[in-house]
Design a protein around this motif. Structure first.
Motif, short mmCIF file in Angstrom:
data_model
loop_
_atom_site.label_atom_id
_atom_site.label_comp_id
_atom_site.label_asym_id
_atom_site.label_seq_id
_atom_site.Cartn_x
_atom_site.Cartn_y
_atom_site.Cartn_z
N VAL A 1 -21.61 60.55 86.57
CA VAL A 1 -20.78 61.76 86.78
C VAL A 1 -21.34 62.23 87.80
O VAL A 1 -20.37 63.22 88.30
N LEU A 2 -22.57 62.56 87.48
CA LEU A 2 -23.01 63.75 88.24
C LEU A 2 -22.92 62.86 90.04
O LEU A 2 -22.44 63.62 91.38
N THR A 3 -22.69 61.57 90.20
CA THR A 3 -22.65 60.55 91.07
C THR A 3 -21.28 60.74 91.56
O THR A 3 -20.70 60.48 92.77
N SER A 4 -19.79 60.71 90.61
CA SER A 4 -19.05 60.88 90.73
C SER A 4 -18.79 62.43 92.37
O SER A 4 -17.42 62.06 92.74
N PHE A 5 -19.70 63.01 92.23
CA PHE A 5 -19.75 64.24 92.70
C PHE A 5 -19.37 64.40 94.26
O PHE A 5 -20.01 65.31 94.63
N HIS A 6 -20.26 63.58 94.38
CA HIS A 6 -21.21 62.99 95.08
C HIS A 6 -20.18 62.41 96.47
O HIS A 6 -19.33 61.73 96.46
N ALA B 1 -25.05 67.99 98.11
CA ALA B 1 -24.07 68.38 97.67
C ALA B 1 -22.86 68.10 97.07
O ALA B 1 -22.83 66.81 97.40
N LEU B 2 -22.33 69.03 95.89
CA LEU B 2 -21.11 68.64 95.72
C LEU B 2 -19.78 68.72 96.17
O LEU B 2 -19.54 69.35 97.01
N THR B 3 -18.83 67.38 96.02
CA THR B 3 -17.66 67.62 96.29
C THR B 3 -16.90 67.33 95.46
O THR B 3 -16.93 66.26 94.20
N THR B 4 -15.56 66.98 95.81
CA THR B 4 -14.26 66.35 95.11
C THR B 4 -13.57 65.38 95.70
O THR B 4 -12.48 65.20 94.99
N LEU C 1 -19.85 52.85 95.42
CA LEU C 1 -20.65 53.87 94.17
C LEU C 1 -19.90 54.78 94.01
O LEU C 1 -19.61 54.73 92.59
N ALA C 2 -20.03 56.54 94.39
CA ALA C 2 -19.45 57.23 94.19
C ALA C 2 -18.23 57.95 93.85
O ALA C 2 -17.97 57.74 93.02
N ARG C 3 -17.38 56.18 94.60
CA ARG C 3 -15.67 56.04 94.25
C ARG C 3 -15.67 55.73 93.07
O ARG C 3 -14.79 56.04 91.96
N CYS D 1 -17.83 55.68 90.71
CA CYS D 1 -18.52 56.97 89.34
C CYS D 1 -17.03 57.51 89.49
O CYS D 1 -17.14 57.70 87.60
N ALA D 2 -16.46 58.17 89.82
CA ALA D 2 -15.07 58.98 89.90
C ALA D 2 -14.21 58.23 89.19
O ALA D 2 -14.29 58.79 87.87
N ALA D 3 -13.73 57.02 89.09
CA ALA D 3 -12.93 56.29 88.53
C ALA D 3 -13.83 55.69 86.99
O ALA D 3 -12.58 55.75 85.96
N ALA D 4 -14.78 54.96 87.00
CA ALA D 4 -15.12 55.19 85.48
C ALA D 4 -15.36 56.07 84.25
O ALA D 4 -14.79 56.15 83.22
N THR D 5 -15.56 57.41 85.53
CA THR D 5 -15.37 58.89 85.15
C THR D 5 -14.28 59.43 84.06
O THR D 5 -13.88 59.27 83.14
N LEU D 6 -12.98 58.84 85.31
CA LEU D 6 -11.94 58.82 84.75
C LEU D 6 -11.38 57.82 83.62
O LEU D 6 -10.55 58.46 82.67
N VAL D 7 -11.55 56.83 83.70
CA VAL D 7 -11.68 55.74 82.48
C VAL D 7 -12.05 56.21 81.63
O VAL D 7 -11.46 55.25 80.43
N SER D 8 -12.90 56.61 82.12
CA SER D 8 -13.69 56.70 80.10
C SER D 8 -13.32 58.01 79.43
O SER D 8 -13.78 58.22 78.03
#
Length: 297
Positions: free
Chosen positions: A55-60, A75-78, A262-264, A266-273
């Motif tokens: 989850v943290l990596t998805s915001f990088h 730094a965090l980003t969406t 990797l960041a993208r 992780c973001a997709a895996a977070t949404l899927v989970s």
């Protein structure tokens, strides 16, 4: 001469069910020592750490996510989530939700009567029947992929979400029958006898008596079937193309010849989970009771 009104079917067992629920609520469990509590929390955090890192990596940004050693304080980003929705992830999530929810409902509709016949009202040679259901899981799924692909192609059902629904139902049905059989075997026979005395039919017994009493088992079985269907990848990637692709197939798109985003990913895996996590959190009390049902006599 006046006659007393007959009670509705199942009315005589409501007190038994309420009494059983009250006993379950007030039955206290022994407290753990502080040491075991600390170990339990430590183990939980160890299992949760990879999820938190994802989850943290998805915001990088991709540059920060690919550094070695990692930079958790970057730094965090969406931006990664905005890119995901720009690639239209919604159809993949809808296909996964449709295939998982409908197949789980079909599995429960078939598994509960079957488990009832094998536990509460056992048929002749029920052990052979249970072994037959178990034997259907012996064949590796990859060994059946080519025949299934040829059959699905001949009937014109490639890239169709209903093909996945049928396959997921067949895939999860043996597991659900085995689980529900052990859960229904714990239903008190006194409740069923009281229902028969009150004149309840089979459908009334299943819907108004067995289902409420075995609700923890139903919740555990349905959640496990939902998770297996949601995470299934092999049939989805080989039998779908564009219209019926599911969320796991969408995740593979981030592994390309250009590298691993990797960041993208992780973001997709977070949404899927998220759907599985939400379902598990909503049913956590019944899930714990269901998975431990029958463990302690």
């Amino acid at each position: 001469m006046t006659h007393a009104a007959l009670p509705a079917p199942g009315a005589g067992i409501r007190k038994l069910i309420r009494r059983r629920d009250r006993q379950g609520e007030h039955g206290g469990a022994p407290r753990l020592s502080p040491l075991w509590t600390f170990i339990a929390w430590l183990t939980t955090l160890a299992f949760f750490a990879p999820v938190a890192w994802m989850v943290l990596t998805s915001f990088h940004q991709e540059a920060d996510a690919a550094t070695n050693p990692p930079t958790p304080l970057a730094a965090l980003t969406t931006d990664q989530y905005q890119l995901l929705f720009s690639r239209d992830i919604a159809p993949f999530l809808l296909n996964s939700a449709m295939a998982s929810v409908i197949s789980t409902l079909l599995v429960l509709a078939l598994a509960v009567p079957t488990a009832y016949a094998l536990s509460i009202k056992p048929v002749a040679k029920w052990t052979d029947v249970m072994f037959f259901f178990l034997s259907t899981k012996f064949l590796p799924a990859i060994a059946a992929l080519l025949p299934i692909y040829m059959i699905v192609k001949e009937v014109g059902m490639l890239d169709n979400v209903w093909t996945l629904i049928v396959l997921y139902t067949a895939m999860n049905l043996p597991i659900a029958i085995w689980m529900m059989r052990s859960f229904l075997a714990e239903v008190p026979k006194e409740i069923l006898e009281a229902a028969e005395v009150d004149g309840a039919g089979l459908l009334t017994v299943l819907w108004r008596i067995v289902a409420p009493v075995a609700m923890p088992g139903l919740a555990a079985t349905s959640l496990i079937c939902f998770i297996f269907s949601w995470n299934e990848f092999m049939f989805a990637v080989n039998l779908t193309a564009t219209q019926a692709s599911t969320a796991p197939v969408f995740l593979v798109g981030f592994i390309t010849n250009e590298g691993l985003f990797l960041a993208r990913l992780c973001a997709a895996a977070t949404l899927v989970s998220l759907p599985v996590l939400i379902a598990g959190f909503a049913a956590q009390d019944k899930l714990v009771r269901g998975l431990s049902l029958g463990a302690v006599k």
